[in-house]
Every structure is written in C-alpha cells, then in structure tokens.
Motif scaffolding. Structure first.
Motif, PDB file in Angstrom:
ATOM      1  N   LEU A 118       0.841  -1.204   0.000  1.00 59.30           N
ATOM      2  CA  LEU A 118       0.000   0.000   0.000  1.00 59.30           C
ATOM      3  C   LEU A 118       0.873   1.249   0.000  1.00 59.30           C
ATOM      4  CD1 LEU A 118      -2.990   1.050   0.282  1.00 59.30           C
ATOM      5  CD2 LEU A 118      -2.498   1.272   2.713  1.00 59.30           C
ATOM      6  N   GLN A 119       0.470   2.204  -0.820  1.00 61.13           N
ATOM      7  CA  GLN A 119       1.056   3.541  -0.805  1.00 61.13           C
ATOM      8  C   GLN A 119      -0.078   4.553  -0.736  1.00 61.13           C
ATOM      9  OE1 GLN A 119       4.375   4.729  -0.736  1.00 61.13           O
ATOM     10  NE2 GLN A 119       3.209   6.590  -0.292  1.00 61.13           N
ATOM     11  N   VAL A 120      -0.166   5.269   0.382  1.00 63.72           N
ATOM     12  CA  VAL A 120      -1.227   6.247   0.599  1.00 63.72           C
ATOM     13  C   VAL A 120      -0.925   7.497  -0.228  1.00 63.72           C
ATOM     14  CG1 VAL A 120      -2.408   7.639   2.341  1.00 63.72           C
ATOM     15  CG2 VAL A 120      -1.619   5.328   2.901  1.00 63.72           C
ATOM     16  N   PRO A 121      -1.922   8.093  -0.880  1.00 60.15           N
ATOM     17  CA  PRO A 121      -1.668   9.327  -1.637  1.00 60.15           C
ATOM     18  C   PRO A 121      -1.216  10.463  -0.729  1.00 60.15           C
ATOM     19  CG  PRO A 121      -4.024   8.873  -1.495  1.00 60.15           C
ATOM     20  CD  PRO A 121      -3.335   7.658  -0.987  1.00 60.15           C
ATOM     21  N   ARG A 122      -0.413  11.354  -1.270  1.00 57.31           N
ATOM     22  CA  ARG A 122       0.128  12.464  -0.496  1.00 57.31           C
ATOM     23  C   ARG A 122      -0.991  13.431  -0.127  1.00 57.31           C
ATOM     24  NH1 ARG A 122       4.612  13.776  -4.525  1.00 57.31           N
ATOM     25  NH2 ARG A 122       3.446  15.697  -4.668  1.00 57.31           N
ATOM     26  N   THR A 123      -1.335  13.456   1.177  1.00 55.97           N
ATOM     27  CA  THR A 123      -2.371  14.352   1.685  1.00 55.97           C
ATOM     28  C   THR A 123      -1.843  15.018   2.949  1.00 55.97           C
ATOM     29  OG1 THR A 123      -3.952  12.689   0.899  1.00 55.97           O
ATOM     30  CG2 THR A 123      -4.848  14.534   2.142  1.00 55.97           C
ATOM     31  N   PRO A 124      -0.859  15.905   2.846  1.00 58.58           N
ATOM     32  CA  PRO A 124      -0.273  16.504   4.044  1.00 58.58           C
ATOM     33  C   PRO A 124      -1.166  17.591   4.631  1.00 58.58           C
ATOM     34  CG  PRO A 124       0.755  17.412   2.099  1.00 58.58           C
ATOM     35  CD  PRO A 124      -0.210  16.365   1.616  1.00 58.58           C
ATOM     36  N   ASP A 125      -0.774  18.060   5.806  1.00 58.79           N
ATOM     37  CA  ASP A 125      -1.470  19.172   6.443  1.00 58.79           C
ATOM     38  C   ASP A 125      -1.146  20.446   5.677  1.00 58.79           C
ATOM     39  OD1 ASP A 125      -2.699  20.969   8.076  1.00 58.79           O
ATOM     40  OD2 ASP A 125      -1.286  20.767   9.743  1.00 58.79           O
ATOM     41  N   PRO A 126      -2.133  21.115   5.073  1.00 60.24           N
ATOM     42  CA  PRO A 126      -1.815  22.311   4.274  1.00 60.24           C
ATOM     43  C   PRO A 126      -1.315  23.481   5.112  1.00 60.24           C
ATOM     44  CG  PRO A 126      -4.184  22.046   4.479  1.00 60.24           C
ATOM     45  CD  PRO A 126      -3.572  20.806   5.055  1.00 60.24           C
ATOM     46  N   TYR A 127      -1.539  23.441   6.445  1.00 61.64           N
ATOM     47  CA  TYR A 127      -1.077  24.526   7.304  1.00 61.64           C
ATOM     48  C   TYR A 127       0.328  24.283   7.847  1.00 61.64           C
ATOM     49  CZ  TYR A 127      -6.000  25.916   7.297  1.00 61.64           C
ATOM     50  OH  TYR A 127      -7.256  26.291   6.916  1.00 61.64           O
ATOM     51  N   ASP A 128       0.930  23.171   7.478  1.00 62.66           N
ATOM     52  CA  ASP A 128       2.280  22.870   7.927  1.00 62.66           C
ATOM     53  C   ASP A 128       3.285  23.616   7.054  1.00 62.66           C
ATOM     54  OD1 ASP A 128       4.555  21.860   9.027  1.00 62.66           O
ATOM     55  OD2 ASP A 128       4.105  19.755   8.625  1.00 62.66           O
ATOM     56  N   ASP A 129       4.291  24.215   7.695  1.00 60.87           N
ATOM     57  CA  ASP A 129       5.285  24.977   6.939  1.00 60.87           C
ATOM     58  C   ASP A 129       6.137  24.087   6.042  1.00 60.87           C
ATOM     59  OD1 ASP A 129       4.374  27.231   8.200  1.00 60.87           O
ATOM     60  OD2 ASP A 129       5.910  27.180   9.788  1.00 60.87           O
ATOM     61  N   ALA A 130       6.267  22.804   6.390  1.00 63.16           N
ATOM     62  CA  ALA A 130       7.087  21.895   5.590  1.00 63.16           C
ATOM     63  C   ALA A 130       6.371  21.392   4.350  1.00 63.16           C
ATOM     64  CB  ALA A 130       7.537  20.706   6.449  1.00 63.16           C
ATOM     65  N   THR A 131       5.093  21.687   4.200  1.00 58.48           N
ATOM     66  CA  THR A 131       4.334  21.232   3.034  1.00 58.48           C
ATOM     67  C   THR A 131       4.670  22.078   1.821  1.00 58.48           C
ATOM     68  OG1 THR A 131       2.526  20.530   4.482  1.00 58.48           O
ATOM     69  CG2 THR A 131       2.023  20.754   2.159  1.00 58.48           C
ATOM     70  N   SER A 132       4.881  21.418   0.698  1.00 55.96           N
ATOM     71  CA  SER A 132       5.194  22.140  -0.531  1.00 55.96           C
ATOM     72  C   SER A 132       3.958  22.882  -1.036  1.00 55.96           C
ATOM     73  CB  SER A 132       5.693  21.170  -1.606  1.00 55.96           C
ATOM     74  OG  SER A 132       4.676  20.241  -1.954  1.00 55.96           O
ATOM     75  N   GLU A 133       4.197  23.865  -1.872  1.00 50.25           N
ATOM     76  CA  GLU A 133       3.099  24.689  -2.373  1.00 50.25           C
ATOM     77  C   GLU A 133       2.150  23.868  -3.239  1.00 50.25           C
ATOM     78  OE1 GLU A 133       0.640  27.852  -2.823  1.00 50.25           O
ATOM     79  OE2 GLU A 133       2.345  27.608  -1.451  1.00 50.25           O
ATOM     80  N   GLY A 134       2.682  22.929  -4.027  1.00 48.84           N
ATOM     81  CA  GLY A 134       1.810  22.102  -4.862  1.00 48.84           C
ATOM     82  C   GLY A 134       0.903  21.210  -4.039  1.00 48.84           C
ATOM     83  N   ASP A 135       1.441  20.545  -3.019  1.00 52.30           N
ATOM     84  CA  ASP A 135       0.616  19.688  -2.169  1.00 52.30           C
ATOM     85  C   ASP A 135      -0.390  20.513  -1.372  1.00 52.30           C
ATOM     86  OD1 ASP A 135       2.028  17.580  -3.137  1.00 52.30           O
ATOM     87  OD2 ASP A 135       3.297  17.323  -1.376  1.00 52.30           O
ATOM     88  N   ARG A 136       0.006  21.706  -0.928  1.00 51.11           N
ATOM     89  CA  ARG A 136      -0.920  22.554  -0.174  1.00 51.11           C
ATOM     90  C   ARG A 136      -2.108  22.958  -1.052  1.00 51.11           C
ATOM     91  NH1 ARG A 136       2.440  25.999   1.151  1.00 51.11           N
ATOM     92  NH2 ARG A 136       2.820  25.328   3.304  1.00 51.11           N
ATOM     93  N   ARG A 137      -1.861  23.347  -2.265  1.00 56.46           N
ATOM     94  CA  ARG A 137      -2.955  23.727  -3.165  1.00 56.46           C
ATOM     95  C   ARG A 137      -3.845  22.536  -3.487  1.00 56.46           C
ATOM     96  NH1 ARG A 137      -0.180  26.159  -8.210  1.00 56.46           N
ATOM     97  NH2 ARG A 137      -2.342  25.992  -8.940  1.00 56.46           N
ATOM     98  N   ALA A 138      -3.242  21.350  -3.636  1.00 55.56           N
ATOM     99  CA  ALA A 138      -4.042  20.169  -3.957  1.00 55.56           C
ATOM    100  C   ALA A 138      -5.014  19.843  -2.835  1.00 55.56           C
ATOM    101  CB  ALA A 138      -3.109  18.984  -4.228  1.00 55.56           C
ATOM    102  N   VAL A 139      -4.565  19.942  -1.580  1.00 55.90           N
ATOM    103  CA  VAL A 139      -5.449  19.634  -0.447  1.00 55.90           C
ATOM    104  C   VAL A 139      -6.486  20.727  -0.255  1.00 55.90           C
ATOM    105  CG1 VAL A 139      -5.507  19.214   2.030  1.00 55.90           C
ATOM    106  CG2 VAL A 139      -3.683  18.225   0.662  1.00 55.90           C
ATOM    107  N   LEU A 140      -6.081  21.983  -0.355  1.00 52.79           N
ATOM    108  CA  LEU A 140      -7.030  23.080  -0.149  1.00 52.79           C
ATOM    109  C   LEU A 140      -8.134  23.084  -1.194  1.00 52.79           C
ATOM    110  CD1 LEU A 140      -4.633  26.011   0.847  1.00 52.79           C
ATOM    111  CD2 LEU A 140      -6.120  24.660   2.338  1.00 52.79           C
ATOM    112  N   ASP A 141      -7.829  22.684  -2.405  1.00 53.22           N
ATOM    113  CA  ASP A 141      -8.862  22.653  -3.448  1.00 53.22           C
ATOM    114  C   ASP A 141      -9.885  21.548  -3.211  1.00 53.22           C
ATOM    115  OD1 ASP A 141      -7.660  24.771  -4.638  1.00 53.22           O
ATOM    116  OD2 ASP A 141      -6.709  23.627  -6.262  1.00 53.22           O
TER     117      ASP A 141
END
Length: 544
Positions: free
Chosen positions: A484-507
């Motif tokens: 199993l590989q879980v899709p990348r769904t990081p915390d968008p409010y975390d400073d270590a999250t990249s801008e692309g992943d943050r936009r993907a979760v916020l959308d």
C-alpha cells in the motif's frame, strides 16, 4: 431522398466483439508478415549483398585517381571479354556474383549468449551454496542440494536485470522441507533476500504441491500520487495504491506537483475499501510509527467521505493535524480535548441509536429509510490511547467505551469508524475496537511479527530498505495482504508542506460554514396538556 441512418452506438458486447475481431485481424496480419519474411529471406539476403557489392564498386571507382581510371576500365573490359568467350563463363560469373552477394548479405547479428555469463553463474552458485544447510539432510541418499553440487537442477528458471542482479528465480526444494511452517519459510526468505541483493522488495510464491519457490523482484510503488478526486462510487474509499497483479481495477490518476506537471495521467491499481450497509468490513484500524502516515491516511479518507457524508474527528495527538477541516461544510466537529471528545462520541453513540430506531420504524411501516439515516456518518479517531490515559488520570470514562455502539451497530446505521494508533499504544485499545475493525492498515517500518499481529497474516513481500511516508500494507477482512502507498495528503497549514501539495489539499476542502449548529439534547422531554412526556428524536447535527 431517403435519410441516411445514424450510426448505431456499440453496446458493451458489440464493443467487446469489435475489439476481439481487431485483435484477431492484427494477429493474422502479423502471422502473414512473418511467413512472408521467412519465404523471402533468401531474396532479401541476395538483394542486401548486391547492394553491398555495388557500394564497394562505387567506392573503389571513386577512390581511384583519374589518371588510372582508363587502365582500370580497360582491364575490366578485358575480364568481361574473357568471361564471355570462355565456356560456361557467364554462368560461372553469375554464380560467383550470387555467392559473393549471399556471403556479404548474411545476417551478421551476434547471437545472444545462451545461459548466464560468468558473473551471473557465480551469483547463482553462491545462492545454491547458501541454501545447502536448509534444503539438505544427511539421510538423503541423492540430495538435491549439496556442497559443490549441480545448481542447474535446483534452479530451472532464472532471469537477471540490466545491473546483473537476480530479477526472477524459480528454485526447487526437496519434499521433506517443512514449507508449511512460517519459521522455516522465513529463514529461506531471509537468506534469498541477503544473497540476491538487499535494498529491493521481493515476492515469494510457495508452491507446496510442486515443491517450488518463485522469487520475483517488485518495482517500487509510486510515491508521487497527490491528493485528488478519485473515480469511485458512493460507499467506496481509496486507501492507497498497490501492484497491478493484485487487483483487477485501475483508476486514472494525476502525478507530480499540483501545477504544470499535474496533467500527467496514468492508470494505477487502487486498494478500494467499501463501507456502508453492504460492507463486510465496515470499520478500519490503521497502525504505524510516528511519521509513518496514519494522519495522512485519515485526512485522505476525510476528504473522500465529505463528498457524500458527514465527518466527526477526534484528535488524540493534539498536534493540530486536522485544523484545516475545522468549520468546513460536513465536518461536525474537530475535537482535541478530552471533554469535547467525550461529548462528541456520546453524541455519536446516541445518533447511531436514533438511526437504528428510525430505520426500524420505517421498515415496520414498509417505508424506505429516512434520508438523514442514509447519509453516511464517519467517526475518525486518532490516537485514542492518549485519551484513555487522560481519562484514567481524571477518573473519567474512556472514550473507547462510547465507540461500542457505533462499532457494533454502525453498519446497519450507515456509520463508519476509523481508528488510528501507534504501535506503542496497541495495548490500550479496547476489545470492541479490536474485534470490529476488520479492515486493517499497517504503515511504516515495523518488525514482521508486529505487522502480522495487526493484519492477522504475514505479508508475502519483503519490506523496502527505506519506507516513505504512507508506505505499508493493507488487508480487508480475510483477503490477501496488499502493498500500500497512501496518496500524499499533508497538512496544508504545515510549513514543511510544498506549495503544490498545499494547493491540492485546499482545493479538495469543502467551503466553510457561517456558524456550526449546537447539538440537541437527545434526552430532552416535551410535556403538553394531556400528553405524556416522551423523548423527542433529534436530527443529526454537529457536535461541539
């Protein structure tokens, strides 16, 4: 003038028949081309040789100085005259030219070497010698494995990759080897993993009937799958993605960062978990080490559940991993403190009972279940062991005790419970959580015994050298264990999250609501003149 009929849309059977006929036509064309190549092979060889002879003659004529071309042309004319006047001269000339053309036009491709080369032979011999202590006994009169023995009899099939390492291996072993014992299998798998090359994932297929073991090298699972909308039906949730040989379904997914490279589409096989009234595994338990991706899995499930239902989140870690969901449409509450967790889970238990009563009354009346009972309710509980310890210190009720009703009757009431815990807190889980969470996920680096204790069965593959976040194993009920590989769904409010992943979760987050509704007291009684006070059934609302 008669109208031309519109083209008829192919049905499913018609499309399948068309694809079958197209594949058959391609196979016939390929077979005809191969047959024509075999028949015309001598002609092709002669034409290639004549072309080479002509090219050599042209090169010779070009390389000859101009003052010598006259004598050379006179010499060639004399040779042609002698050949023409000699008995059988033209015939011998044609035969000589054809022979020379056939010799020059032959296929000069070096044949591939049959069998392994010297380095590969040494590697196979080392594997064979390492297995001798485990596959031989002194009482065997004709041992298959012996020091200095013939390894070709033990390894009927072997393949190597471009780096010269073992890519696939089929080995035979004696019938007296206890292949039904997990300890004996584990020893063989450990030896093969060490000798075939560390740092890779292997799948071991034991054929107990044929006394054969198949060792296959698995490619790494894609770790660049970002959070996105998955093509699933209501009641289906994607836990992650696995090997193509494990499932019979694929999903079109986007890869890379959320931006310009996000448009890359590939079909990847998913691990789909089905919930609801028809599910056989209505609740899930996810276990992992710190940083292994259990919170990522819960965020991914919450984003998928908010498309069709309501979500109640209880965060025992208290790290604010789910702050992005606070106040969103469909999110009933995000609790991080013990009093709020107890109040929310108590409301969830009462809501489950209310749904059961409403569904039962509707069935007795011959009516469909009410609409509010058909809307899924998800209870996501992260690290309940922390709340269990705090409840014991404050002499309060354990929040896990309030989960017994949703766990026991959640499938009938369309209530799903997801619990995430770390390995060091498994002892604090209650019996209800252990018994009713039949869908299991184990993430991160862990010993084989720990993974087997969580999933109920040992994985058929070896763990990778480095576990990325969200990497592990999943098992649904009594089914097989999947990588199993879980899709990348990081915390968008975390400073270590990249801008692309943050936009993907916020959308993917639903819009915020103006003000959350207050919970209704389910025990409230209404008394009227001449009417006995009765409990008033409450509608499902958000809990604070």
């Amino acid at each position: 003038m008669a109208r031309r009929p519109l083209p008829r849309i192919l049905s499913k059977d018609g499309a399948q028949l068309a694809r079958t006929q197209l594949a058959r036509s391609r196979e016939l064309a390929r077979t005809a081309a191969d047959s024509a190549t075999d028949v015309l092979h001598p002609l092709i060889t002669l034409s290639r040789g004549l072309r080479l002879l002509a090219a050599a003659g042209r090169h010779r004529w070009t390389a000859t100085p101009k003052d010598r071309r006259g004598p050379l042309l006179f010499l060639a004319a004399c040779v042609v005259l002698v050949v023409a006047l000699a008995p059988y001269g033209p015939l011998l000339a044609v035969v000589t030219v054809m022979a020379a053309a056939a010799w020059l036009g032959r296929d000069r491709t070096a044949p591939e070497p049959e069998g392994p080369d010297e380095s590969q032979t040494e590697r196979l011999r080392a594997l064979y010698e390492a297995l001798v202590p485990y596959f031989s006994v002194p009482e065997d009169p004709a041992p298959l494995y012996a020091h200095g023995g013939d390894w070709e009899k033990a390894f009927p099939t072997h393949e190597f990759d471009d780096a010269g390492r073992v890519g696939q291996l089929v080995l035979r072993y004696p019938a007296y080897f206890p292949d039904g014992e997990p300890e004996a299998r584990a020893r063989i798998e450990q030896v093969l993993t060490a000798k075939a090359g560390r740092g890779r994932e292997y799948r071991f297929g034991w054929d107990e009937v044929g006394n054969q073991l198949t060792v296959s090298v698995l490619p790494p699972l894609p770790a660049d799958i970002v959070a996105q909308r998955f093509v699933t039906a209501p009641g289906e949730s994607v836990l992650g993605f696995t090997d193509p040989s494990e499932v019979q379904r694929t999903l079109p997914l986007s890869f890379g960062d959320y931006g310009d490279s996000y448009d890359e589409q590939r079909d990847v096989p998913p691990v789909v978990w089905r919930t609801g009234t028809r599910s056989t595994e209505p609740h899930l338990l996810a276990v992992g080490q710190p940083g292994s991706g259990t919170s990522t899995l819960l965020r991914s499930l919450a984003l998928q559940a908010l498309q069709y239902g309501d979500v109640l989140i209880v965060d025992g870690g208290g790290t604010g991993e789910y702050a992005c969901l606070t106040g969103r449409d469909g999110v009933l509450a995000v609790e991080c403190a013990l009093p709020g967790a107890l109040a929310s889970l108590d409301w969830a238990a009462r809501e489950t009972e209310r749904r059961l009563v409403a569904i039962n009354l509707a069935r007795q009346a011959g009516d469909p279940p009410p609409a509010d009972t058909r809307r899924p309710l998800w209870i996501l509980l992260d690290r309940p062991s922390v709340f269990a310890h705090l409840a014991q210190v404050d002499d309060r009720e354990d929040p896990q005790d309030l989960l017994q009703v949703p766990l026991r009757h959640g499938r009938a009431a369309n209530v799903t419970v997801v619990v995430a815990e770390q390995y060091d807190g498994l002892d604090a889980l209650g019996d209800a959580v252990r018994q009713h969470t039949r869908a299991r996920v184990a993430l991160g680096s862990a010993a084989a015994r720990q993974v087997e204790a969580v999933l109920g069965a040992a994985p058929r593959t070896t763990p990778p050298a480095q576990m990325p976040a969200g990497r592990g194993y999943a098992r649904l009920g009594h089914g097989p264990v999947h990588r199993l590989q879980v899709p990348r769904t990081p915390d968008p409010y975390d400073d270590a999250t990249s801008e692309g992943d943050r936009r993907a979760v916020l959308d993917l987050l639903p819009p915020r609501v103006a003000q959350a509704a207050r919970p209704i007291d389910l025990t409230k009684e209404v008394a009227a003149e001449g009417v006995t006070a009765q409990p008033v059934p409450a509608e499902p609302v958000a809990a604070e």
